[in-house]
Motif scaffolding. Structure first.
Motif, PDB file in Angstrom:
ATOM      1  N   UNK A 183       1.460  -0.974   0.363  1.00  0.00           N
ATOM      2  CA  UNK A 183      -0.017  -0.101  -0.437  1.00  0.00           C
ATOM      3  C   UNK A 183       0.915   1.651  -0.104  1.00  0.00           C
ATOM      4  N   UNK A 184       0.987   1.865  -1.170  1.00  0.00           N
ATOM      5  CA  UNK A 184       1.548   3.630  -1.216  1.00  0.00           C
ATOM      6  C   UNK A 184       0.579   4.543  -0.641  1.00  0.00           C
ATOM      7  N   UNK A 197       5.163   7.771  -7.593  1.00  0.00           N
ATOM      8  CA  UNK A 197       5.708   8.338  -6.194  1.00  0.00           C
ATOM      9  C   UNK A 197       5.745   8.319  -4.664  1.00  0.00           C
ATOM     10  N   UNK A 198       5.462   7.404  -3.920  1.00  0.00           N
ATOM     11  CA  UNK A 198       4.833   7.595  -2.659  1.00  0.00           C
ATOM     12  C   UNK A 198       6.109   7.401  -1.626  1.00  0.00           C
ATOM     13  N   UNK A 234       9.384   2.781   3.321  1.00  0.00           N
ATOM     14  CA  UNK A 234       9.918   3.313   2.085  1.00  0.00           C
ATOM     15  C   UNK A 234       9.593   3.937   0.868  1.00  0.00           C
ATOM     16  N   UNK A 235      10.179   4.707   0.108  1.00  0.00           N
ATOM     17  CA  UNK A 235       9.830   5.587  -0.870  1.00  0.00           C
ATOM     18  C   UNK A 235      10.322   4.845  -1.488  1.00  0.00           C
ATOM     19  N   UNK A 292      12.870   4.958  -4.928  1.00  0.00           N
ATOM     20  CA  UNK A 292      12.841   5.984  -5.431  1.00  0.00           C
ATOM     21  C   UNK A 292      14.085   6.663  -5.294  1.00  0.00           C
ATOM     22  N   UNK A 293      14.589   7.530  -6.433  1.00  0.00           N
ATOM     23  CA  UNK A 293      15.818   8.129  -6.330  1.00  0.00           C
ATOM     24  C   UNK A 293      16.284   8.780  -5.241  1.00  0.00           C
ATOM     25  N   UNK A 294      17.124   8.756  -4.376  1.00  0.00           N
ATOM     26  CA  UNK A 294      17.445  10.221  -3.526  1.00  0.00           C
ATOM     27  C   UNK A 294      17.125  11.350  -4.561  1.00  0.00           C
TER      28      UNK A 294
END
Length: 308
Positions: A31-32, A68-69, A85-86, A115-117
């Protein structure tokens, strides 16, 4: 949860900002909580019913494929991610119903990567579909190699902007078609711009007299046929817009969710080799306006919805 949904096919008037039940989370899904969702041409084409012949639609239909989330919960079989986690995702299934224009999305782990930082939420939300399309076309279908010359049609758009950069990371020389107002923009991305429209064939031959090694068509409208006059091997032509490319010996690219490919694209961003130009952002409630702008086909870079 709040979401953007449609209950029938149609124009912008069928788009609803509404409340829907929170999604269920299956064993291999997470779940995002969505922070940003990219807007892509396929979104409004689905809304209009253009893809009804190949994708079953279940109404009410939440639109969108990009997200993105932050992971809120994980299914019982998930080991890849944990809450907090992103992530980014190209959340496509074999039917359309539970899209990403929503506060919460249940996403199969096969559609996600970290996700790219290096990217903010808007940039990360605009990356998955466009980045995967460019990567799978250039690395997969066309197998672009160092020292080759690649022609990219509609190089200033959402996919084109990323394709120019990815081709550059492969060591290719990039020629990109665009209107004059976008030529300096393409130069900054690393491409040699040529004007689209009348005289395009001659313009490409002026900068590449021997032709090009590969061509990527992102716009349709006869660009596959034009590319065939510049590329010696028809297998080095790919299109995301023209089904007929396969009959000519080339590749039709229908982007597939792939966590390995998506992680590879994310890694390019974290290495500073790939940025996501964001043209405009809209709040989730204004998704219809965002789609209308996307449908004009003149956007430089990505359009992204921001979700509170």
């Amino acid at each position: 949860m709040k979401a953007i949904a449609i209950r029938r096919y149609g124009g912008p008037e069928v788009v609803e900002f509404t409340e829907l039940p929170d999604p269920k989370v299956g064993p291999d899904s997470v779940l995002v909580r969505v922070r940003a969702a990219g807007v892509n041409p396929v979104d409004w084409k689905i809304r209009e019913g253009y893809l009804d012949g190949i994708l079953d639609a279940h109404f009410p239909l939440v639109m969108g494929f990009d997200l993105a989330g932050v992971v809120q919960a994980v299914g019982g079989a998930v080991t890849e991610f944990q809450p907090g986690d992103e992530v980014i995702g190209y959340v496509r299934k074999d039917w359309v119903e539970h899209g990403t224009y929503a506060e919460l999305v249940a996403a199969p782990v096969r559609t996600l990567a970290r996700k790219p930082a290096a990217l903010d939420w808007a940039q990360a939300g605009g990356l998955p579909l466009a980045g995967l399309t460019a990567y799978q076309a250039l690395v997969g279908a066309l197998a672009v190699r160092e020292g080759e010359t690649v022609l990219i049609h509609a190089a200033a758009g959402g996919v084109g902007s990323l394709a120019v950069q990815i081709a550059g990371t492969l060591g290719a020389r990039v020629i990109g078609t665009a209107g004059p107002r976008n030529h300096d923009y393409l130069r900054r991305l690393g491409a040699e711009p040529v004007p689209h429209g009348e005289g395009l064939l001659e313009a490409v031959r002026a900068v590449a007299p021997q032709g090009v090694d590969a061509a990527l068509d992102l716009v349709g409208g006869g660009m596959v046929e034009l590319s065939a006059q510049l590329v010696a091997d028809p297998a080095r032509i790919a299109s995301v817009a023209d089904y007929g490319v396969a009959a000519r010996g080339g590749h039709y690219v229908w982007t597939r969710p792939d966590p390995v490919d998506l992680a590879a694209v994310a890694a390019l961003a974290d290495r500073g080799l790939l940025t996501v130009p964001v043209a405009s952002t809209f709040p989730l409630s204004q998704a219809a306006s965002a789609q209308a702008l996307n449908a004009e086909g003149r956007t430089r870079g990505k359009i992204v919805l921001l979700v509170d």
